[in-house]
Write a protein that holds these residues in place. Structure first.
Motif, PDB file in Angstrom:
ATOM      1  N   ASP A 189      89.176  63.203  51.295  1.00 43.98           N
ATOM      2  CA  ASP A 189      89.463  64.641  51.319  1.00 43.98           C
ATOM      3  C   ASP A 189      90.931  64.899  51.650  1.00 43.98           C
ATOM      4  OD1 ASP A 189      86.883  65.427  50.672  1.00 43.98           O
ATOM      5  OD2 ASP A 189      86.229  65.510  52.768  1.00 43.98           O
ATOM      6  N   PHE A 190      91.458  64.143  52.602  1.00 41.80           N
ATOM      7  CA  PHE A 190      92.867  64.304  52.973  1.00 41.80           C
ATOM      8  C   PHE A 190      93.773  63.863  51.830  1.00 41.80           C
ATOM      9  CE2 PHE A 190      96.841  62.659  54.778  1.00 41.80           C
ATOM     10  CZ  PHE A 190      97.292  63.794  55.454  1.00 41.80           C
ATOM     11  N   GLN A 191      93.440  62.757  51.212  1.00 39.06           N
ATOM     12  CA  GLN A 191      94.265  62.248  50.106  1.00 39.06           C
ATOM     13  C   GLN A 191      94.254  63.205  48.912  1.00 39.06           C
ATOM     14  OE1 GLN A 191      92.826  58.274  49.385  1.00 39.06           O
ATOM     15  NE2 GLN A 191      93.642  57.486  51.316  1.00 39.06           N
ATOM     16  N   ASP A 192      93.111  63.849  48.675  1.00 39.03           N
ATOM     17  CA  ASP A 192      93.033  64.853  47.610  1.00 39.03           C
ATOM     18  C   ASP A 192      93.923  66.051  47.938  1.00 39.03           C
ATOM     19  OD1 ASP A 192      91.279  63.317  46.162  1.00 39.03           O
ATOM     20  OD2 ASP A 192      89.479  64.385  46.828  1.00 39.03           O
ATOM     21  N   LEU A 193      93.954  66.420  49.220  1.00 38.38           N
ATOM     22  CA  LEU A 193      94.812  67.525  49.661  1.00 38.38           C
ATOM     23  C   LEU A 193      96.283  67.195  49.398  1.00 38.38           C
ATOM     24  CD1 LEU A 193      95.638  70.090  51.195  1.00 38.38           C
ATOM     25  CD2 LEU A 193      95.347  68.804  53.320  1.00 38.38           C
ATOM     26  N   VAL A 194      96.681  65.982  49.739  1.00 35.52           N
ATOM     27  CA  VAL A 194      98.068  65.559  49.530  1.00 35.52           C
ATOM     28  C   VAL A 194      98.421  65.625  48.045  1.00 35.52           C
ATOM     29  CG1 VAL A 194      99.710  63.656  49.754  1.00 35.52           C
ATOM     30  CG2 VAL A 194      98.066  64.100  51.584  1.00 35.52           C
ATOM     31  N   LYS A 195      97.511  65.191  47.214  1.00 33.91           N
ATOM     32  CA  LYS A 195      97.753  65.234  45.761  1.00 33.91           C
ATOM     33  C   LYS A 195      97.903  66.671  45.278  1.00 33.91           C
ATOM     34  CE  LYS A 195      95.866  63.812  41.301  1.00 33.91           C
ATOM     35  NZ  LYS A 195      94.760  63.119  40.582  1.00 33.91           N
ATOM     36  N   ASP A 196      97.050  67.566  45.792  1.00 32.20           N
ATOM     37  CA  ASP A 196      97.130  68.973  45.397  1.00 32.20           C
ATOM     38  C   ASP A 196      98.458  69.598  45.822  1.00 32.20           C
ATOM     39  OD1 ASP A 196      94.779  69.250  44.012  1.00 32.20           O
ATOM     40  OD2 ASP A 196      93.602  69.882  45.744  1.00 32.20           O
ATOM     41  N   VAL A 197      98.934  69.229  46.999  1.00 31.80           N
ATOM     42  CA  VAL A 197     100.219  69.751  47.474  1.00 31.80           C
ATOM     43  C   VAL A 197     101.349  69.265  46.567  1.00 31.80           C
ATOM     44  CG1 VAL A 197     101.912  69.667  49.345  1.00 31.80           C
ATOM     45  CG2 VAL A 197      99.503  70.019  49.883  1.00 31.80           C
ATOM     46  N   ALA A 198     101.307  67.986  46.208  1.00 32.45           N
ATOM     47  CA  ALA A 198     102.339  67.434  45.330  1.00 32.45           C
ATOM     48  C   ALA A 198     102.329  68.119  43.965  1.00 32.45           C
ATOM     49  CB  ALA A 198     102.134  65.922  45.171  1.00 32.45           C
ATOM     50  N   MET A 199     101.147  68.390  43.442  1.00 36.35           N
ATOM     51  CA  MET A 199     101.032  69.069  42.155  1.00 36.35           C
ATOM     52  C   MET A 199     101.538  70.508  42.245  1.00 36.35           C
ATOM     53  SD  MET A 199      97.283  67.588  41.020  1.00 36.35           S
ATOM     54  CE  MET A 199      97.225  68.244  39.368  1.00 36.35           C
ATOM     55  N   GLN A 200     101.290  71.153  43.377  1.00 34.47           N
ATOM     56  CA  GLN A 200     101.796  72.511  43.591  1.00 34.47           C
ATOM     57  C   GLN A 200     103.322  72.531  43.554  1.00 34.47           C
ATOM     58  OE1 GLN A 200     100.100  75.461  44.165  1.00 34.47           O
ATOM     59  NE2 GLN A 200     101.980  76.651  44.442  1.00 34.47           N
ATOM     60  N   VAL A 201     103.931  71.561  44.211  1.00 32.58           N
ATOM     61  CA  VAL A 201     105.396  71.480  44.236  1.00 32.58           C
ATOM     62  C   VAL A 201     105.936  71.259  42.826  1.00 32.58           C
ATOM     63  CG1 VAL A 201     107.387  70.156  45.082  1.00 32.58           C
ATOM     64  CG2 VAL A 201     105.474  70.674  46.623  1.00 32.58           C
ATOM     65  N   ALA A 202     105.261  70.424  42.057  1.00 31.54           N
ATOM     66  CA  ALA A 202     105.691  70.171  40.687  1.00 31.54           C
ATOM     67  C   ALA A 202     105.604  71.437  39.844  1.00 31.54           C
ATOM     68  CB  ALA A 202     104.838  69.068  40.063  1.00 31.54           C
ATOM     69  N   ALA A 203     104.513  72.180  40.002  1.00 36.10           N
ATOM     70  CA  ALA A 203     104.272  73.346  39.154  1.00 36.10           C
ATOM     71  C   ALA A 203     105.080  74.563  39.563  1.00 36.10           C
ATOM     72  CB  ALA A 203     102.786  73.698  39.176  1.00 36.10           C
ATOM     73  N   ALA A 204     105.171  74.822  40.873  1.00 34.78           N
ATOM     74  CA  ALA A 204     105.760  76.081  41.338  1.00 34.78           C
ATOM     75  C   ALA A 204     107.182  75.949  41.874  1.00 34.78           C
ATOM     76  CB  ALA A 204     104.867  76.702  42.419  1.00 34.78           C
ATOM     77  N   ASN A 205     107.664  74.732  42.043  1.00 33.85           N
ATOM     78  CA  ASN A 205     109.052  74.467  42.429  1.00 33.85           C
ATOM     79  C   ASN A 205     109.518  75.258  43.655  1.00 33.85           C
ATOM     80  OD1 ASN A 205     111.590  73.339  42.309  1.00 33.85           O
ATOM     81  ND2 ASN A 205     112.331  74.677  40.679  1.00 33.85           N
ATOM     82  N   PRO A 206     108.814  75.145  44.790  1.00 34.19           N
ATOM     83  CA  PRO A 206     109.286  75.814  46.009  1.00 34.19           C
ATOM     84  C   PRO A 206     110.554  75.147  46.519  1.00 34.19           C
ATOM     85  CG  PRO A 206     107.503  74.314  46.526  1.00 34.19           C
ATOM     86  CD  PRO A 206     107.603  74.335  45.026  1.00 34.19           C
ATOM     87  N   LYS A 207     111.297  75.869  47.347  1.00 32.28           N
ATOM     88  CA  LYS A 207     112.530  75.331  47.914  1.00 32.28           C
ATOM     89  C   LYS A 207     112.361  74.917  49.381  1.00 32.28           C
ATOM     90  CE  LYS A 207     114.397  76.385  44.019  1.00 32.28           C
ATOM     91  NZ  LYS A 207     114.558  75.321  43.007  1.00 32.28           N
ATOM     92  N   PHE A 208     111.351  75.495  50.037  1.00 29.88           N
ATOM     93  CA  PHE A 208     111.121  75.231  51.466  1.00 29.88           C
ATOM     94  C   PHE A 208     109.621  75.084  51.701  1.00 29.88           C
ATOM     95  CE2 PHE A 208     114.616  78.234  50.835  1.00 29.88           C
ATOM     96  CZ  PHE A 208     115.681  77.537  51.377  1.00 29.88           C
ATOM     97  N   VAL A 209     109.270  74.448  52.819  1.00 26.05           N
ATOM     98  CA  VAL A 209     107.855  74.350  53.186  1.00 26.05           C
ATOM     99  C   VAL A 209     107.351  75.707  53.649  1.00 26.05           C
ATOM    100  CG1 VAL A 209     106.172  73.337  54.757  1.00 26.05           C
ATOM    101  CG2 VAL A 209     107.963  71.894  53.771  1.00 26.05           C
ATOM    102  N   SER A 210     108.091  76.332  54.588  1.00 24.80           N
ATOM    103  CA  SER A 210     107.673  77.615  55.145  1.00 24.80           C
ATOM    104  C   SER A 210     108.867  78.541  55.316  1.00 24.80           C
ATOM    105  CB  SER A 210     106.999  77.405  56.508  1.00 24.80           C
ATOM    106  OG  SER A 210     107.944  76.912  57.449  1.00 24.80           O
ATOM    107  N   ARG A 211     108.589  79.805  55.614  1.00 27.27           N
ATOM    108  CA  ARG A 211     109.658  80.800  55.752  1.00 27.27           C
ATOM    109  C   ARG A 211     110.577  80.510  56.931  1.00 27.27           C
ATOM    110  NH1 ARG A 211     106.505  86.337  56.208  1.00 27.27           N
ATOM    111  NH2 ARG A 211     105.498  85.428  54.372  1.00 27.27           N
ATOM    112  N   GLU A 212     110.086  79.765  57.922  1.00 24.92           N
ATOM    113  CA  GLU A 212     110.929  79.417  59.065  1.00 24.92           C
ATOM    114  C   GLU A 212     112.099  78.527  58.663  1.00 24.92           C
ATOM    115  OE1 GLU A 212     107.261  81.001  60.446  1.00 24.92           O
ATOM    116  OE2 GLU A 212     107.574  79.254  59.137  1.00 24.92           O
ATOM    117  N   GLU A 213     111.994  77.851  57.522  1.00 26.62           N
ATOM    118  CA  GLU A 213     113.055  76.953  57.066  1.00 26.62           C
ATOM    119  C   GLU A 213     114.135  77.669  56.248  1.00 26.62           C
ATOM    120  OE1 GLU A 213     111.369  73.757  54.883  1.00 26.62           O
ATOM    121  OE2 GLU A 213     110.252  72.936  56.577  1.00 26.62           O
ATOM    122  N   VAL A 214     113.874  78.897  55.834  1.00 23.23           N
ATOM    123  CA  VAL A 214     114.845  79.617  55.007  1.00 23.23           C
ATOM    124  C   VAL A 214     116.068  79.963  55.848  1.00 23.23           C
ATOM    125  CG1 VAL A 214     115.267  81.632  53.560  1.00 23.23           C
ATOM    126  CG2 VAL A 214     112.991  80.599  53.607  1.00 23.23           C
TER     127      VAL A 214
END
Length: 217
Positions: free
Chosen positions: A89-114
């Motif tokens: 379940d954790f490994q699937d979560l990690v994969k989903d996060v990586a796919m999200q980054v590929a698709a949506a191209n975020p610049k930061f993890v959270s707003r605190e990093e902006v």
């Protein structure tokens, strides 16, 4: 469903630590009853996951995702124990996060990093646009609040809509998964590579291509 105000959502969020959309849904499903809404969150495991926020997550794994040999992502997601890091379940979560980054191209993890200067630059851009649109200056501050929220949703991973389910944000998806896993889970960092990035040339919209592929999965 009951009408739910922003004040009600804020109050429940502060009490439970659950995400904004989860709090809004809980209140709507329970007719605005705070006690029942809190119980609803607990039954979903959401409040329990939020309560783990102060705990240390120093284990985890590095996940990767490559799309068509043209977009590559490396992401670090942390949990509390090595045992959970080996959990499917954790490994699937990690994969989903990586796919999200590929698709949506975020610049930061959270707003605190902006960076503050980058956020102020965005506000200046939006102020100039409001001026050009002829919006009354007295309304600018109120409008800018919404504009800044939209900016966060574009550049911050946890504030983005999840590409596999656009009815929830990535942060809410992670909270739900953490409740199921039973440990604190946090995205620490990521890096995204795209072939030809930084080279001046005609480029296809690869991020849109990834998002489309995920939507068909």
């Amino acid at each position: 469903m009951a009408e739910v105000s922003a004040t009600m959502v804020k109050e429940l969020r502060e009490k439970t630590g659950a995400g904004m959309m989860d709090c809004k849904k809980a209140l709507a499903e329970t007719g605005g009853d705070f006690v029942k809404a809190e119980e609803w969150l607990r039954k979903k495991g959401i409040s329990r996951a939020a309560g783990k926020a102060s705990r240390v997550a120093a284990e985890g794994m590095i996940g990767t995702y490559v799309h068509g040999g043209r977009i590559g992502v490396i992401v670090e997601v942390n949990c509390e124990t090595d045992f959970v890091a080996r959990n499917t379940d954790f490994q699937d979560l990690v994969k989903d996060v990586a796919m999200q980054v590929a698709a949506a191209n975020p610049k930061f993890v959270s707003r605190e990093e902006v960076p503050t200067e980058q956020l102020e630059k965005e506000r200046e851009i939006q102020r100039e646009l409001l001026k050009q649109q002829g919006k009354p200056e007295a309304m600018w501050d109120k409008i800018l609040v919404g504009k800044v929220e939209k900016y966060y949703e574009q550049v911050c991973l946890v504030d983005q809509l999840w590409v596999k389910d656009d009815k929830k944000k990535v942060g809410e998806m992670i909270t739900e998964r953490a409740a199921k896993i039973g440990e604190k889970v946090a995205v620490r960092r990521f890096v995204r590579y795209e072939v030809g990035e930084g080279i001046e040339k005609k480029k296809d919209d690869l991020a849109a291509e990834v998002a489309k592929t995920l939507g068909q999965a």
